[in-house]
Write a protein that holds these residues in place. Structure first.
Motif, PDB file in Angstrom:
ATOM      1  N   ALA A 110       0.771  -1.079   0.040  1.00 36.28           N
ATOM      2  CA  ALA A 110       0.237   0.036   0.095  1.00 36.28           C
ATOM      3  C   ALA A 110       0.890   1.056  -0.013  1.00 36.28           C
ATOM      4  O   ALA A 110       0.479   2.421  -0.406  1.00 36.28           O
ATOM      5  CB  ALA A 110      -0.704   0.129   1.460  1.00 36.28           C
ATOM      6  N   VAL A 111       2.118   1.072   0.158  1.00 38.15           N
ATOM      7  CA  VAL A 111       2.851   2.456   0.779  1.00 38.15           C
ATOM      8  C   VAL A 111       4.061   2.566  -0.515  1.00 38.15           C
ATOM      9  O   VAL A 111       4.899   3.098  -0.513  1.00 38.15           O
ATOM     10  CB  VAL A 111       3.531   2.347   2.014  1.00 38.15           C
ATOM     11  CG1 VAL A 111       2.593   2.430   2.982  1.00 38.15           C
ATOM     12  CG2 VAL A 111       4.509   1.255   1.898  1.00 38.15           C
ATOM     13  N   LEU A 112       3.672   1.755  -1.834  1.00 35.04           N
ATOM     14  CA  LEU A 112       4.600   1.856  -2.972  1.00 35.04           C
ATOM     15  C   LEU A 112       4.950   3.042  -3.306  1.00 35.04           C
ATOM     16  O   LEU A 112       6.142   3.455  -3.717  1.00 35.04           O
ATOM     17  CB  LEU A 112       4.166   0.807  -4.016  1.00 35.04           C
ATOM     18  CG  LEU A 112       4.285  -0.717  -4.005  1.00 35.04           C
ATOM     19  CD1 LEU A 112       3.718  -1.128  -4.944  1.00 35.04           C
ATOM     20  CD2 LEU A 112       5.858  -0.904  -3.918  1.00 35.04           C
ATOM     21  N   ASP A 113       3.933   3.900  -3.619  1.00 37.92           N
ATOM     22  CA  ASP A 113       4.169   5.392  -4.150  1.00 37.92           C
ATOM     23  C   ASP A 113       4.851   6.140  -3.155  1.00 37.92           C
ATOM     24  O   ASP A 113       5.616   7.133  -3.492  1.00 37.92           O
ATOM     25  CB  ASP A 113       2.897   5.880  -4.579  1.00 37.92           C
ATOM     26  CG  ASP A 113       2.115   5.303  -5.795  1.00 37.92           C
ATOM     27  OD1 ASP A 113       2.914   4.635  -6.657  1.00 37.92           O
ATOM     28  OD2 ASP A 113       1.079   5.190  -6.027  1.00 37.92           O
ATOM     29  N   GLU A 114       4.337   6.136  -1.854  1.00 47.07           N
ATOM     30  CA  GLU A 114       5.212   6.794  -0.750  1.00 47.07           C
ATOM     31  C   GLU A 114       6.507   6.658  -0.547  1.00 47.07           C
ATOM     32  O   GLU A 114       7.429   7.278  -0.471  1.00 47.07           O
ATOM     33  CB  GLU A 114       4.285   6.746   0.589  1.00 47.07           C
ATOM     34  CG  GLU A 114       4.559   7.518   1.597  1.00 47.07           C
ATOM     35  CD  GLU A 114       3.917   7.329   2.844  1.00 47.07           C
ATOM     36  OE1 GLU A 114       4.636   7.009   4.015  1.00 47.07           O
ATOM     37  OE2 GLU A 114       2.843   7.742   2.819  1.00 47.07           O
TER      38      GLU A 114
END
Length: 649
Positions: free
Chosen positions: A218-222
Motif C-alpha cells: 500500500a505504500v509503494l508510491d510513498e
C-alpha cells in the motif's frame, strides 16, 4: 529464453561436494531462469514457490530435496526467513532478498553475477579479521575524510552482533550476495527504542540509500517518493548529530543534500523512532558496486576495505526501514589509532597540504591484509636519499626508510597522465583494429581469443619480475615491500579469470598454455627484467605497471561493455572482474605511490617519461603483431610491427 543463468559450481557459499543443488524460484517466473550442468553436484533441480506458499511451506514441500543446497530467487516476492527446523539438518539455504524494495530484472542479473563471483571463504576471513579487531577495542572512532564529522562508538558484548558473510554449514541460512557484519542494541528483529548503541558525535552520510517497506504494497508510491528525496545522497553529503545512539540534528554539507535533510525532518516529526540508530553495519563484499535505484542488495557494498552503513527503523514496527551508506567514513581503534575499516581518501593530485594526507602506516589495520595497496604518508617533494646498493643502508628502521623516500610528485604525475592520454588517442587513431574490441560491430572471435591468450601468457611471465621487485624492496624499503607483496598476491592468479572467459567459448587451458608468446611480449618481459638485472632498480617495472593500470581504467570499461553485448555478460565475467578490481581498489594510485619512492632527482623523473614511452612502443608492437598474425598476415610480421611502433611515441 531464460534471462538468468544459475551456475551451481560457482556458488562458493556452499563449500565442498553435496548431493543436490536446488534452485527455487517463484512459479510465475520459472521460465526466466536456467540451470547449467554441474561437476560438484550429482543432481541439479529447479523447483518453484507457488503464489500462495511461504518459503517455509516450499521447503516442507516433498518436491524440495531435504539434502540439497537451496538457492532462492523470487524477484517479485517478499520472503520471510524460515526457522531452523524448517530448513532441516541436511540443507544449506541462500536467499536473494528482493521483495521489500523494487528490485528490477537488471538488479537480479547484476547481483546474481555478484553471488557467483563472490569468494565466500575469503569473505569469511575478512569478517573474522574485522571481529577480531573490534574485539580488541573498547571504543572506535568514526570519522570522514573531509573532516565534516567524527563520532565514538562503544563496543559492547551486550549488542547483538550479526554476520552475513562466509560459507554455510548444514542447517544454516544466509542472504545472497552476502557480505555484512553488524551490531544492534538488542535482537536485530526486536525493535525497542529504549535500547541504544553507545554512539555519540556526528556521522557523515554519502552513498546509495535504501528504503525498505517490508511486505506492505500500500505504500509503494510513498516509498518511491521518499527514496527520490534521499537518493541525492549518492553525490551529496549530510551530517547526523548523535547523542546516546539517537539523532539530535541533521544538516547539509552540500546544497543538494538539503532535500534529504528535509525528508528526514518530516520522518522525525511523524515518528521519533526514526531517530534511533538501530543498526551499525559494515558492508564487506568487494565484488559489487552500488546499483542505481532503491535496491536492498546494495547494503552489502564493501569496496576495498569495508564500508560503514547505518540502519534506522524496523518493519513492520515502523513503516519503513532505512539504510544509509557512510562511504567516506573510516573506523579506527580509539585507543591505539589503528585503522579497522573504511574507505581510503581520494586525494586530488598534487595536493601536499598536511590535512590531505592519509594516516601513517604505523597506525594501519585493514580488512584486507595489512598495508595492502596503500602507500605510506606523503610529504612534500624534495631531493630524497636514493635507494643505494650499500648494504649498510638497507637494514635500519623500515618506517624511517619509507618516510625518507616518499614524495607527492603531482606535477610529474600530471605530465605522465597527459602523455598517456595522448598516446591512447593516437593508438585509436593510427593502429589498425585498435578499437575493434571497444566498438566493433561484428567481433572477430579469433582476434579476441588470441588477445586473451596473450594476456594470460604475459601475466604469467610478469609475475617472476614482480617477485624480483619484492626482493629489492625487502632490503631497502620493507614497508613498500609488504605493500607490493600484497598487490602481487592480489594479482597473481588473475590469469585464471581470463582463462575462465576463454573456456566459456571453447578454448582449453592446454591450448592457452601451449601457445608461444608473441615476440612483442618477450621483448616487454625482457625490458622489465633488464631493469632489474642490469640497472638494479624496478623503476621500469613500476612504470609499466602504472601504464597498464592507468590505461585499463581509461579503456577497458568500454571494451568489456562491447564484448558483453557481443558475447553475453557471462562469457566475459573474468574481464569484468579484473577491470572492477583495478578501479575499485584504486590500483593506479597505489602503484604511483610505490613508483615515486624510486624517484629522487630530475634525472629519475626523465627516466620515468622515457620508460613510459618505451613501454607504450612495446604495447603498440604487440597490437600490430596481433593484427598481422590474425587479421592481415605479413611475411615478416614483427619487423613491420616494430617499424611502425618505432614511429608511434
Amino acid at each position: 529464453m531464460a534471462q538468468f543463468v544459475v551456475h551451481p559450481d560457482s556458488h562458493r557459499e556452499f563449500p565442498g561436494p553435496h548431493h543436490t543443488f536446488c534452485l527455487l524460484t517463484q512459479a510465475d517466473r520459472a521460465a526466466d531462469f536456467a540451470l547449467t550442468e554441474s561437476v560438484r553436484y550429482r543432481e541439479v533441480v529447479h523447483r518453484t514457490i507457488e503464489a500462495d506458499q511461504s518459503l517455509a511451506e516450499a521447503l516442507r514441500d516433498p518436491r524440495t530435496p531435504t539434502d540439497a543446497d537451496v538457492f532462492v530467487i523470487c524477484p517479485d516476492r517478499f520472503l520471510v526467513s524460515p526457522e531452523p527446523a524448517e530448513i532441516g539438518p541436511g540443507r544449506r539455504l541462500a536467499v536473494m532478498p528482493c521483495g521489500s524494495t523494487p528490485v528490477t530484472d537488471a538488479h537480479v542479473a547484476y547481483f546474481l553475477d555478484v553471488v557467483q563471483r563472490t569468494d565466500s571463504a575469503a569473505l569469511e576471513a575478512r569478517a573474522d579479521r574485522l571481529f577480531e579487531a573490534l574485539g580488541d577495542a573498547d571504543e572506535v572512532l568514526l570519522a570522514d575524510h573531509a573532516g565534516h564529522a567524527s563520532a565514538r562508538l562503544g563496543i559492547s558484548g551486550d549488542y547483538e552482533w550479526n554476520q552475513q558473510a562466509g560459507v554455510l554449514g548444514p542447517g544454516e541460512q544466509q542472504i545472497a550476495p552476502s557480505g555484512e557484519a553488524s551490531a544492534a542494541p538488542t535482537g536485530l528483529y526486536r525493535f525497542d527504542t529504549a535500547s541504544r548503541l553507545a554512539l555519540h558525535g556526528s556521522i557523515a552520510l554519502r552513498g546509495a540509500p535504501i528504503v525498505h517497506r517490508g511486505d506492505d504494497p500500500a505504500v509503494l508510491d510513498e516509498q518511491a517518493d521518499l527514496f527520490a528525496d534521499l537518493d541525492v545522497l549518492r553525490d551529496a553529503t549530510i551530517v547526523l548529530d548523535l547523542a546516546d545512539g539517537a539523532v539530535t540534528d541533521v544538516r547539509a554539507i552540500d546544497p543538494a543534500g538539503q532535500r534529504a535533510v528535509d525528508a528526514l525532518g518530516k520522518l522525525h516529526a511523524a515518528d521519533e523512532s526514526y531517530r534511533i540508530v538501530w543498526e551499525f553495519g559494515i558492508g564487506l563484499n568487494p565484488e559489487l558496486v552500488q546499483q542505481p535505484g532503491n535496491c536492498g542488495l546494495n547494503e552489502m557494498f564493501g569496496g576495498a576495505d569495508g564500508t560503514v552503513h547505518l540502519g534506522f527503523g524496523l518493519t513492520p514496527t515502523t513503516r519503513y526501514a532505512l539504510t544509509f551508506t557512510c562511504a567516506d567514513t573510516v573506523i579506527t581503534d580509539a585507543e591505539s589509532g589503528i585503522r579497522i575499516a573504511g574507505s581510503r581518501p581520494r586525494r586530488p593530485r598534487g595536493d601536499t597540504h598536511p590535512a590531505a594526507q592519509p594516516a601513517p602506516h604505523s597506525q594501519l589495520w585493514l580488512l584486507s591484509p595489512p598495508d595492502r595497496h596503500r602507500p605510506p604518508v606523503t610529504v612534500p617533494h624534495a631531493r630524497r636519499p636514493a635507494m643505494t646498493d650499500d648494504p649498510r643502508s638497507w637494514y635500519g628502521d623500515p618506517r624511517a626508510a619509507a618516510a625518507a623516500r616518499t614524495a607527492d610528485l603531482g606535477a610529474l604525475r600530471t605530465q605522465v597522465d597527459d602523455l598517456l592520454d595522448a598516446m591512447i588517442a593516437k593508438f585509436y587513431a593510427e593502429i589498425p583494429y585498435a578499437d575493434h574490441q571497444a566498438r566493433g560491430e561484428e567481433l572477430n572471435l579469433e582476434y579476441y581469443k588470441r588477445h586473451n591468450i596473450e594476456t594470460i601468457l604475459r601475466l604469467r611471465r610478469k609475475r617472476t619480475i614482480d617477485a624480483l621487485a619484492i626482493n629489492y624492496f625487502t632490503k631497502r624499503d620493507p614497508v613498500r615491500g609488504a605493500a607490493w607483496a600484497h598487490y602481487v598476491e592480489d594479482e597473481m592468479l588473475h590469469d585464471e579469470w581470463f582463462a575462465g572467459d576463454l573456456g566459456r567459448i571453447g578454448v582449453t587451458k592446454d591450448e592457452i598454455y601451449s601457445t608461444d608468446p608473441f615476440q612483442a611480449t618477450k621483448l616487454l618481459t625482457g625490458y622489465l627484467q633488464y631493469g632489474m638485472e642490469f640497472e638494479g632498480t624496478p623503476l621500469a617495472l613500476l612504470c609499466s605497471v602504472y601504464f597498464v593500470e592507468y590505461t585499463t581504467t581509461k579503456t577497458q570499461p568500454s571494451w568489456v561493455k562491447n564484448l558483453e553485448e557481443k558475447l553475453g555478460r557471462e562469457k566475459v565475467a573474468g574481464a569484468r572482474r579484473h577491470v572492477g578490481t583495478d578501479i575499485d581498489d584504486e590500483h593506479a594510485d597505489f602503484v604511483w605511490g610505490v613508483l615515486t619512492s624510486l624517484v629522487s632527482s630530475t634525472e629519475d623523473e626523465a627516466k620515468v617519461i622515457q620508460h613510459m614511452r618505451i613501454v607504450a612502443n612495446l604495447w603498440v608492437a604487440y597490437f600490430l603483431e596481433l593484427y598481422q598474425a590474425v587479421v592481415a598476415p605479413a611475411k615478416n610480421s614483427f619487423e613491420a610491427a616494430g617499424s611502425l611502433a618505432g614511429r608511434f611515441a
